[in-house]
Motif scaffolding. Structure first.
Motif, PDB file in Angstrom:
ATOM      1  N   PRO A 166       0.832  -1.215   0.000  1.00 38.61           N
ATOM      2  CA  PRO A 166       0.000   0.000   0.000  1.00 38.61           C
ATOM      3  C   PRO A 166       0.867   1.266   0.000  1.00 38.61           C
ATOM      4  N   GLU A 167       0.382   2.285  -0.700  1.00 40.32           N
ATOM      5  CA  GLU A 167       1.150   3.524  -0.820  1.00 40.32           C
ATOM      6  C   GLU A 167       1.337   4.220   0.523  1.00 40.32           C
ATOM      7  N   ASP A 168       0.344   4.094   1.400  1.00 39.80           N
ATOM      8  CA  ASP A 168       0.432   4.789   2.678  1.00 39.80           C
ATOM      9  C   ASP A 168       1.035   3.915   3.767  1.00 39.80           C
ATOM     10  N   GLY A 169       1.568   2.745   3.380  1.00 43.31           N
ATOM     11  CA  GLY A 169       2.189   1.845   4.338  1.00 43.31           C
ATOM     12  C   GLY A 169       3.697   1.970   4.337  1.00 43.31           C
ATOM     13  N   PRO A 170       4.363   1.059   5.006  1.00 45.97           N
ATOM     14  CA  PRO A 170       5.831   1.079   5.032  1.00 45.97           C
ATOM     15  C   PRO A 170       6.405   0.992   3.618  1.00 45.97           C
ATOM     16  N   GLN A 171       7.457   1.737   3.363  1.00 40.91           N
ATOM     17  CA  GLN A 171       8.085   1.769   2.040  1.00 40.91           C
ATOM     18  C   GLN A 171       9.018   0.563   1.887  1.00 40.91           C
ATOM     19  N   VAL A 172       8.407  -0.612   1.802  1.00 37.58           N
ATOM     20  CA  VAL A 172       9.192  -1.844   1.779  1.00 37.58           C
ATOM     21  C   VAL A 172      10.038  -1.965   0.517  1.00 37.58           C
ATOM     22  N   HIS A 173       9.682  -1.239  -0.537  1.00 37.52           N
ATOM     23  CA  HIS A 173      10.458  -1.351  -1.776  1.00 37.52           C
ATOM     24  C   HIS A 173      11.842  -0.733  -1.640  1.00 37.52           C
ATOM     25  N   THR A 174      12.061   0.076  -0.593  1.00 40.91           N
ATOM     26  CA  THR A 174      13.372   0.693  -0.389  1.00 40.91           C
ATOM     27  C   THR A 174      14.330  -0.220   0.361  1.00 40.91           C
ATOM     28  N   SER A 175      13.862  -1.359   0.821  1.00 40.49           N
ATOM     29  CA  SER A 175      14.729  -2.292   1.539  1.00 40.49           C
ATOM     30  C   SER A 175      15.802  -2.851   0.609  1.00 40.49           C
ATOM     31  N   GLY A 176      16.978  -3.073   1.140  1.00 43.92           N
ATOM     32  CA  GLY A 176      18.045  -3.672   0.342  1.00 43.92           C
ATOM     33  C   GLY A 176      17.691  -5.062  -0.136  1.00 43.92           C
ATOM     34  N   LYS A 177      16.825  -5.747   0.609  1.00 42.88           N
ATOM     35  CA  LYS A 177      16.421  -7.095   0.213  1.00 42.88           C
ATOM     36  C   LYS A 177      15.539  -7.084  -1.032  1.00 42.88           C
ATOM     37  N   ALA A 178      14.984  -5.909  -1.347  1.00 41.14           N
ATOM     38  CA  ALA A 178      14.109  -5.809  -2.522  1.00 41.14           C
ATOM     39  C   ALA A 178      14.882  -5.502  -3.801  1.00 41.14           C
TER      40      ALA A 178
END
Length: 531
Positions: A166-178
């Motif tokens: 979700p856009e208003d959730g944690p920015q998980v795409h910025t994780s190094g694992k991604a």
């Protein structure tokens, strides 16, 4: 070595002789290499200019000087992951779609970063669920998109979008694992290269170390189109074959044309003669050899380079230091380790004469001849590799009897391979330890998947010829229909006969074209006993 009578201006068949090719394709032509390059670059640590041996002693049962001492393994080891590897000619890559490649057992995806305007090389797996990114697409924003769940990556490998987050959730795409693992890459000599390490400290490796350069490949005064082909045998067998000029008259008999020797010098139908080769310089980076018609060098791990020469010096691949007006021809082959029992070669034969031929003859027509030669000894080498595997690669020199000077470069490579790499490639996937089973002959000699799908020129030619093949029977039926529907008063008997004859010829042409397409782009078998 004897001069060759050749049949093509562009298509060397065995990569050691200027322009050998299938005898049926182009007019006959004779060429005598007369020029010498001016400097030699064997590797990043350039070898010294050798004192050229002028020995013309016979090449029968002579002791071969071992350039690698005993040929045993040494403390100095070749690091397979500290070198640049060629992936594909730029002309055979499609900027609209990612391409899967395998090198050193690494599964890679090559794609065009439209935002930065450069090629990128990633690990061919999405960090989400390990789906192959090569099956994905380049979206309208120029990102590489995994088509399993839609994850998108920029040119550096950073994840820019996880649609399920979700856009208003944690920015998980910025994780190094991604992030997708990205390899350093560059374009040199019209080829995309990559460095097989993804650690951050290698990000700017191009500033410290560049791929081996051949100036002729970028020289506009040279014709230097390229080809690419996957082979059904391993890297070491591929290089060994390229370093062996003596097999040409036999493995490729009647497939390429070589000049005939005087009957007083020949002892068999094919006209084989002694070939004198001397290894002049060698180290962990490869070796340089003097041949009777010029020089050959192996630049570890991938480059086999043959160029003409004579007298007391060898030259640089650069033509700038050469005498004006001299005809120069180079044989350049990049030998790429793919996986056990699999290899890939990229070839180019730059020349500075008859350049106009490349401008009027389609590139795929040259590939017809080159593939014919590559296929003619494919089965021999595939079987040979399995015999070597049974006896053990380290026992190669004990099992093989190589008493003549014509085998000097082959022996030099095998000793280099043993001394610096313990007779094995350092595969990324350590489970790749065994040769794959021998496939059916149609698959072993397959051309479609090993070449055509990788070559834009041949792929386009196949599509056009398929359209022509499908159109000819339709035109034949139309002509027969016209004859059947016309009245005798409208069409004379002579015209009817001519139209029917044309219909028959068109149908026959479609059958011939179907056979030509199959043998040229799919499968061509060989029985050397009847050639």
């Amino acid at each position: 070595m004897d001069a060759l009578t050749i049949t093509s201006l562009h298509s060397p068949s065995c990569f050691f002789h200027p322009f050998p090719s299938p005898k049926s394709y182009f007019p006959r032509f004779r060429f005598h290499p007369i020029s010498i390059p001016s400097k030699s670059h064997l590797s990043r640590q350039n070898l010294k200019k050798p004192e050229v041996s002028t020995s013309d002693s016979p090449s029968i049962a002579i002791p071969v000087v071992d350039p690698f001492t005993s040929g045993e393994t040494s403390g100095e080891k070749f690091d397979w992951y500290s070198h640049w590897y060629p992936l594909a000619p730029v002309c055979d890559l499609d900027k609209r779609a990612p391409r899967a490649m395998r090198v050193l057992g690494l599964d890679l995806v090559v794609w065009w970063d439209r935002v930065e305007g450069q090629w990128r090389v990633f690990d061919d797996r999405c960090p989400h669920r390990l789906a192959p990114l090569s099956e994905g697409r380049i979206d309208r924003w120029g990102r590489l998109q995994c088509v399993y769940h839609g994850w998108c990556f920029d040119g550096s490998g950073s994840c820019e979008l996880i649609p399920q987050a979700p856009e208003d959730g944690p920015q998980v795409h910025t994780s190094g694992k991604a992030c997708a693992a990205s390899y350093p890459c560059c374009v040199q000599n019209k080829i995309v290269w990559f460095w097989p390490r993804t650690e951050p400290l290698y990000k700017n490796i191009l500033m410290k170390c560049k791929p081996p350069s051949i100036p002729e490949l970028d020289d506009p005064s040279y014709a230097s189109s390229m080809g690419i082909r996957d082979m059904s045998y391993g890297y070491e067998v591929l290089i060994e074959n390229l370093l062996d000029p003596a097999h040409v008259r036999y493995s490729h008999h009647k497939i390429m044309t070589v000049s005939k020797q005087p009957s007083s010098l020949t002892r068999d139908r094919e006209g084989g003669v002694p070939i004198v080769i001397t290894v002049e310089e060698s180290d962990i980076n490869g070796f340089l050899a003097k041949q009777e018609f010029g020089y050959g060098k192996f630049v570890a791990p991938c480059l086999v380079h043959m160029f003409p020469g004579s007298g007391s010096n060898i030259g640089s691949a650069s033509s700038s230091d050469s005498k004006a007006g001299q005809r120069k021809f180079h044989i350049i082959v990049y030998c790429i380790p793919v996986s056990p029992g699999k290899s890939r070669l990229i070839w180019s034969f730059p020349r500075n004469f008859s350049v106009w031929i490349d401008q009027i003859v389609p590139r795929w027509m040259f590939h017809v001849g080159q593939n014919l030669i590559l296929d003619s000894d494919m089965h021999l080498l595939h079987v040979e590799e399995r015999i070597i595997a049974e006896i053990g690669p380290s026992n190669w020199e004990k099992a093989c009897f190589v008493p003549t000077k014509s085998d000097v470069m082959v022996t030099a490579f095998r000793r280099w391979f043993k001394k610096y790499s313990s007779c094995q490639v350092d595969w990324a996937n350590k489970s790749l330890g065994y040769l794959p089973p021998t496939p059916p002959r149609e698959q072993l000699l397959d051309r479609y998947w090993t070449h055509v799908v990788q070559c834009r020129s041949c792929s386009l030619a196949l599509k056009v010829l398929r359209v022509v093949e499908a159109s000819l029977p339709i035109l034949s039926l139309i002509l027969i229909g016209v004859v059947a529907a016309s009245k005798a008063s409208v069409m004379s008997a002579a015209i009817r006969t001519a139209v029917v004859s044309m219909a028959v010829l068109l149908f026959a042409a479609s059958r011939w074209l179907s056979h030509f397409i199959y043998k040229t782009f799919y499968f061509h078998d060989y029985n050397h006993a009847f050639i």
